[in-house]
Design an enzyme around this catalytic site. Structure first.
Site, mmCIF file in Angstrom:
data_model
loop_
_atom_site.group_PDB
_atom_site.id
_atom_site.type_symbol
_atom_site.label_atom_id
_atom_site.label_comp_id
_atom_site.label_asym_id
_atom_site.label_seq_id
_atom_site.Cartn_x
_atom_site.Cartn_y
_atom_site.Cartn_z
ATOM 1 N N HIS A 142 -1.928 -7.701 2.485
ATOM 2 C CA HIS A 142 -1.950 -8.210 3.865
ATOM 3 C C HIS A 142 -3.102 -7.657 4.699
ATOM 4 O O HIS A 142 -3.294 -8.045 5.845
ATOM 5 C CB HIS A 142 -0.587 -8.003 4.555
ATOM 6 C CG HIS A 142 -0.273 -6.615 5.000
ATOM 7 N ND1 HIS A 142 -0.414 -6.215 6.305
ATOM 8 C CD2 HIS A 142 0.187 -5.529 4.336
ATOM 9 C CE1 HIS A 142 -0.036 -4.940 6.424
ATOM 10 N NE2 HIS A 142 0.335 -4.510 5.237
ATOM 11 N N CYS A 149 1.872 1.965 12.827
ATOM 12 C CA CYS A 149 2.977 2.828 12.417
ATOM 13 C C CYS A 149 3.287 3.886 13.463
ATOM 14 O O CYS A 149 4.394 4.383 13.534
ATOM 15 C CB CYS A 149 2.649 3.505 11.106
ATOM 16 S SG CYS A 149 1.720 2.462 10.000
ATOM 17 N N GLY A 190 0.804 -1.211 0.000
ATOM 18 C CA GLY A 190 0.000 0.000 0.000
ATOM 19 C C GLY A 190 0.845 1.272 0.000
ATOM 20 O O GLY A 190 0.535 2.236 -0.703
#
Ligand SMILES: *Cc1c(COP(=O)(O)O)cnc(C)c1O
Length: 401
Positions: free
Chosen positions: A207, A330, A76
């Site tokens: 994923h 993240c 992505g």
């Protein structure tokens, strides 16, 4: 409870999903038998090429695109970078250096935009309001003569809110501005038809729908100029150099085919479980659901609890076998509160006490009830020795939620 029968509830499907058996089997077959390089002319290479192109067709059909409009990427993040950089390059050539996005995009988008700002572009980040939804009227007003790109995510990865993509697409089409959407959280989970939605570019990652990590794709409508981030060979129509990860591509196609074929049933079940979870957690005093209750992904629940620290909540839930998150993977590990929660107007103190539970297709009502019971207990326990909570209870400070 002994270790052997320790509960494990995976409720972090927005961070990544468990690979499906279909995806694993597809990959194993390729790794064992289709080991050729798709660019080689002998049959072992051409077999691999066939796998690659069949996967491209299957993936394209799920979003109503043509196979030639699909570029395989490493995931992505790469797809987001490539889409935005491509539009920026076209914009620069045409003297259009203004980009519109939102304040709660994934960092793959926000950091790319930051970089472009340092290269002379001007970026307008739209407000996403308390409900976590962009207003189309505001977007329309923000479009200027020199706007070269609108990039708005399909569904937010932290609070799950689904954006009015069709309406945004229509506005961009009418104004002749390129429209990219980061659909990493949406592909495989909600129906997507790129033609009907007027999307020019769309990013996806395997994923997040039970495929392998490190593979994704960029949809780029025929005629949209794409520039490559990686120079080299002529793979992917010259738009992405490097020998293709055939096994991962096959795994991605197998995973997507399966999730797409069961989308309606999966969404109905996950929505029911999500709502059960929301109804249970909302009973915790001084808590609030983040993002619009209805216009959100089937599996997404995101709460703020006043007077606690998200990190301690996660550790204690882990002890009880619950895999949860305080926001995006993240940003965890950093002490800054989530930019998404700040964007919907949560103040720092409250944003710190956040919990994201994203359930998968196989979640059961018993597991949901176990999560409600344990989150309630852990929040109560953490508050019992929290100085912040004590001040709130004594009236020294005011409750926000
Ligand atoms: C996970 C995610 C990405 C990044 O995808 P990777 O394949 O991990 O690079 C980008 N955008 C959103 C919304 C995501 O959820």
């Amino acid at each position: 409870m002994s270790e052997a029968i320790r509960t494990e509830i995976y409720a972090d499907n927005a961070a990544t999903t468990k690979m499906s058996d279909a995806a694993i089997e597809a990959m194993l077959t390729v790794m064992k038998e289709q080991y050729g390089n798709p660019s080689s002319l002998y049959s072992v290479g051409q077999n691999a090429k066939e796998i690659l192109e069949k996967a491209r067709e299957e993936i394209a059909s799920v979003i109503n695109a043509s196979p030639s409009e699909i570029i395989f990427t490493s995931g992505g993040s790469e797809a987001d970078n490539q889409a935005i950089r491509s539009a920026a390059e076209t914009g620069r050539k045409n003297g259009k250096m203004h980009i519109i996005s939102t304040a709660f995009e994934h960092h793959a988008v926000l950091h790319t935009l930051k970089r472009l700002e340092s290269e002379g572009f001007e970026v307008t980040l739209l407000d996403v309001h308390e409900d976590g939804i962009v207003r189309v009227e505001e977007l329309e007003k923000a479009i200027r003569e020199d706007t070269c790109l609108v990039t708005v995510m399909f569904a937010n990865n932290e609070i799950g809110t689904i954006q009015p993509i069709r309406e945004i697409g229509a506005v961009c089409r009418a104004k002749g501005v390129l429209f990219h959407t980061d659909a990493v959280q949406a592909v495989g989970h909600v129906p997507i038809d790129v033609k009907e939605l007027n999307v020019d570019m769309l990013s996806s990652s395997a994923h997040k729908f039970h495929g392998p990590k490190g593979i994704g794709f960029l949809y780029a409508k025929k005629g949209v100029r794409i520039t490559n981030l990686i120079e080299g060979g002529a793979q992917e129509g010259g738009k992405r150099a490097g020998t293709e990860n055939v096994a991962a591509v096959a795994g991605m196609a197998a995973a997507l085919k399966e999730t797409a074929s069961r989308m309606t049933e999966n969404a109905a079940h996950m929505t029911e479980m999500r709502d059960r979870l929301i109804d249970g957690l909302i009973k915790i005093p001084h808590s609030a659901l983040n993002g619009d209750r209805a216009r959100r992904l089937p599996g997404n629940t995101n709460f703020c609890f006043e007077g606690i620290e998200g990190e301690s909540l996660l550790l204690l839930l882990d002890d009880r076998g619950i895999c949860a998150s305080s926001g995006s993977a993240c940003t965890s590990g950093s002490l800054d509160p989530s930019h998404v929660l700040l964007a919907i107007g949560r103040v720092h103190d409250v944003a710190h006490g956040s919990l994201r539970l994203t359930v998968g297709e196989d979640i059961t009502a018993e597991q949901v009830d176990y999560m409600i019971r344990n989150v309630t207990e852990v929040v109560e326990y953490l508050r019992s020795f929290s100085p912040v909570w004590r001040d709130l209870m004594s009236g020294k400070t005011q409750f926000i939620l």
